[in-house]
Enzyme design. Sequence first.
Site, PDB file in Angstrom:
ATOM      1  N   CYS A 108      45.386  52.549  43.008  1.00 25.49           N
ATOM      2  CA  CYS A 108      46.577  51.727  43.280  1.00 25.49           C
ATOM      3  C   CYS A 108      47.608  51.750  42.148  1.00 25.49           C
ATOM      4  CB  CYS A 108      46.166  50.292  43.568  1.00 25.49           C
ATOM      5  SG  CYS A 108      45.181  50.162  45.052  1.00 25.49           S
ATOM      6  N   HIS A 137      52.181  45.339  42.693  1.00 28.40           N
ATOM      7  CA  HIS A 137      51.330  46.010  43.677  1.00 28.40           C
ATOM      8  C   HIS A 137      50.916  44.995  44.728  1.00 28.40           C
ATOM      9  CE1 HIS A 137      48.327  48.340  45.588  1.00 28.40           C
ATOM     10  NE2 HIS A 137      47.307  47.680  45.091  1.00 28.40           N
ATOM     11  N   ASN A 194      48.122  46.602  52.082  1.00 25.29           N
ATOM     12  CA  ASN A 194      48.000  47.343  50.820  1.00 25.29           C
ATOM     13  C   ASN A 194      48.020  48.838  51.126  1.00 25.29           C
ATOM     14  OD1 ASN A 194      47.209  48.542  48.434  1.00 25.29           O
ATOM     15  ND2 ASN A 194      45.363  47.306  48.158  1.00 25.29           N
TER      16      ASN A 194
HETATM   17  O1  UT7 Z   1      44.394  47.317  45.599  1.00 24.23           O
HETATM   18  C1  UT7 Z   1      43.541  47.612  44.608  1.00 24.23           C
HETATM   19  C2  UT7 Z   1      42.541  46.680  44.201  1.00 24.23           C
HETATM   20  N1  UT7 Z   1      42.035  45.797  45.220  1.00 24.23           N
HETATM   21  C3  UT7 Z   1      42.268  44.498  45.141  1.00 24.23           C
HETATM   22  O2  UT7 Z   1      42.999  44.041  44.306  1.00 24.23           O
HETATM   23  C4  UT7 Z   1      41.515  43.595  46.125  1.00 24.23           C
HETATM   24  C5  UT7 Z   1      40.943  42.417  45.370  1.00 24.23           C
HETATM   25  N2  UT7 Z   1      40.094  41.573  46.222  1.00 24.23           N
HETATM   26  C6  UT7 Z   1      40.574  40.807  47.208  1.00 24.23           C
HETATM   27  O3  UT7 Z   1      41.745  40.781  47.497  1.00 24.23           O
HETATM   28  C7  UT7 Z   1      39.591  39.895  47.928  1.00 24.23           C
HETATM   29  O4  UT7 Z   1      38.373  39.911  47.232  1.00 24.23           O
HETATM   30  C8  UT7 Z   1      39.345  40.288  49.412  1.00 24.23           C
HETATM   31  C9  UT7 Z   1      40.580  39.963  50.238  1.00 24.23           C
HETATM   32  C10 UT7 Z   1      39.023  41.769  49.524  1.00 24.23           C
HETATM   33  C11 UT7 Z   1      38.190  39.457  49.968  1.00 24.23           C
HETATM   34  O5  UT7 Z   1      38.476  38.069  49.806  1.00 24.23           O
HETATM   35  P1  UT7 Z   1      37.451  37.081  49.071  1.00 24.23           P
HETATM   36  O6  UT7 Z   1      38.096  35.769  49.095  1.00 24.23           O
HETATM   37  O7  UT7 Z   1      37.099  37.658  47.738  1.00 24.23           O
HETATM   38  O8  UT7 Z   1      36.228  37.112  50.055  1.00 24.23           O
HETATM   39  P2  UT7 Z   1      34.705  37.414  49.764  1.00 24.23           P
HETATM   40  O9  UT7 Z   1      34.462  38.871  49.882  1.00 24.23           O
HETATM   41  O10 UT7 Z   1      34.238  36.712  48.534  1.00 24.23           O
HETATM   42  O11 UT7 Z   1      34.048  36.674  50.983  1.00 24.23           O
HETATM   43  C12 UT7 Z   1      34.102  35.231  51.129  1.00 24.23           C
HETATM   44  C13 UT7 Z   1      33.552  34.862  52.482  1.00 24.23           C
HETATM   45  C14 UT7 Z   1      32.199  35.493  52.772  1.00 24.23           C
HETATM   46  O12 UT7 Z   1      31.465  34.606  53.582  1.00 24.23           O
HETATM   47  P3  UT7 Z   1      30.328  33.677  52.951  1.00 24.23           P
HETATM   48  O13 UT7 Z   1      29.337  34.589  52.289  1.00 24.23           O
HETATM   49  O14 UT7 Z   1      31.034  32.771  51.973  1.00 24.23           O
HETATM   50  O15 UT7 Z   1      29.773  32.954  54.146  1.00 24.23           O
HETATM   51  C15 UT7 Z   1      32.547  36.696  53.586  1.00 24.23           C
HETATM   52  O16 UT7 Z   1      31.522  37.126  54.436  1.00 24.23           O
HETATM   53  O17 UT7 Z   1      34.448  35.310  53.505  1.00 24.23           O
HETATM   54  C16 UT7 Z   1      33.725  36.192  54.392  1.00 24.23           C
HETATM   55  N3  UT7 Z   1      34.648  37.238  54.795  1.00 24.23           N
HETATM   56  C17 UT7 Z   1      35.399  37.173  55.912  1.00 24.23           C
HETATM   57  N4  UT7 Z   1      35.495  36.251  56.872  1.00 24.23           N
HETATM   58  C18 UT7 Z   1      36.361  36.485  57.870  1.00 24.23           C
HETATM   59  C19 UT7 Z   1      34.921  38.406  54.153  1.00 24.23           C
HETATM   60  N5  UT7 Z   1      35.851  39.102  54.829  1.00 24.23           N
HETATM   61  C20 UT7 Z   1      36.148  38.360  55.939  1.00 24.23           C
HETATM   62  C21 UT7 Z   1      37.035  38.562  57.008  1.00 24.23           C
HETATM   63  N6  UT7 Z   1      37.100  37.601  57.946  1.00 24.23           N
HETATM   64  N7  UT7 Z   1      37.814  39.660  57.111  1.00 24.23           N
END
Ligand code: UT7
Length: 334
Positions: free
Chosen positions: A116, A256, A286
């Site tokens: 990125c 970004h 993204n």
């Molecule tokens: O571009 C280059 C670099 N990349 C980035 O900068 C991305 C950085 N990371 C992020 O933006 C975020 O971590 C994400 C958007 C990718 C994910 O968001 P998060 O708030 O970190 O979610 P998580 O992976 O910690 O998941 C939290 C909860 C989980 O459920 P439990 O275990 O708390 O019950 C996931 O299973 O949200 C759940 N979850 C979802 N629920 C509904 C994860 N993805 C989804 C989804 N829909 N799409």
Amino acid sequence: MQKIHAAITGVGGYVPDYILTNAELETMMDTSDEWIRTRTGISERRILKGADMGTSEMAVGAIKDLICKTGVDPLSIELVICATTTPDMQFPATANIICDKAGLKNAWGYDVSAACSGFIFALTTGAQFIESGRHKKVLVIGGDKMSSIMNYEDRATSIIFGDGAGCVLLEPDTDGFGVIDAVLKSDGSGRAYLHQKAGGSMRPATVETVMAKEHFVYQEGQTVFKFAVKNMADVAADIMERNQLAADDITWLIPHQANKRIIDATRERMGLNPEKVMVNIEKFGNTTNGTLPLCMWQWEPQLRKGDNIVLAAFGGGFTWGSIYIRWAYDGNRK
Ligand code: UT7
């Protein structure tokens, strides 16, 4: 003698027609429009459809847009640098394919791979060829067909990415406009948290790697998020300090577009009002190397000569960095 800076003298962009909405994602996986919008700020993203369509297709679309707006002669382009994580092929470089398809017959070219942060790495590299006097016209492209490496069964990763490409033309300037400063960083230990497991020389493609879905993006979202928030804000603050820029001096931040929450954290650290920040993540998601030039493309009509613009990015590698630009022209080039 006046120092030569690399000024951006034109911008082009291209996004595919197909819109993948959160509503459509709801039919593909266990997710919701509400979750995606609150956790990322994304409502929809573009997807490049059709057989044999790669990143070069979108890059050529962006170049045609730039040529149409600036009137630059394609034969006068001397160098093309393409920042991409999704090259058309493992080799040759996508820049080569782009030069052929866009009729840039006198240009040489190569790809830059920095996930990125690729566009800021490529912009800094391209600027060196102008500053040194080696070239007078350099095209820097950032683009990705992220849908080609997305596992749409991985709801935590696939919902943030989209396809698109943008490009800028660099030319010499001796009046103090152009790329003024850059701070670029990388830390290869971060590769554990964001990578594509197979398809490279370490783990070539086999039936097993395909069955194990190892040709898709692997991301540990929370860890990447934490590093992104800290490092993107740190490096943007660093570029402000190095150039004695107070928040009031900055006309625009171009961040970004990975997650609206990361953008907000960087903005707050820089002490900027939301009106000064380019955000189009809601519409395009993204696009990896495409995010920064696509923001320039969208906001170009509002830009004015002398605007102080800070770019900031963070991505896989890890890679991150920030660039300070003094904008060189008013509004849209028509
Ligand atoms: O571009 C280059 C670099 N990349 C980035 O900068 C991305 C950085 N990371 C992020 O933006 C975020 O971590 C994400 C958007 C990718 C994910 O968001 P998060 O708030 O970190 O979610 P998580 O992976 O910690 O998941 C939290 C909860 C989980 O459920 P439990 O275990 O708390 O019950 C996931 O299973 O949200 C759940 N979850 C979802 N629920 C509904 C994860 N993805 C989804 C989804 N829909 N799409």
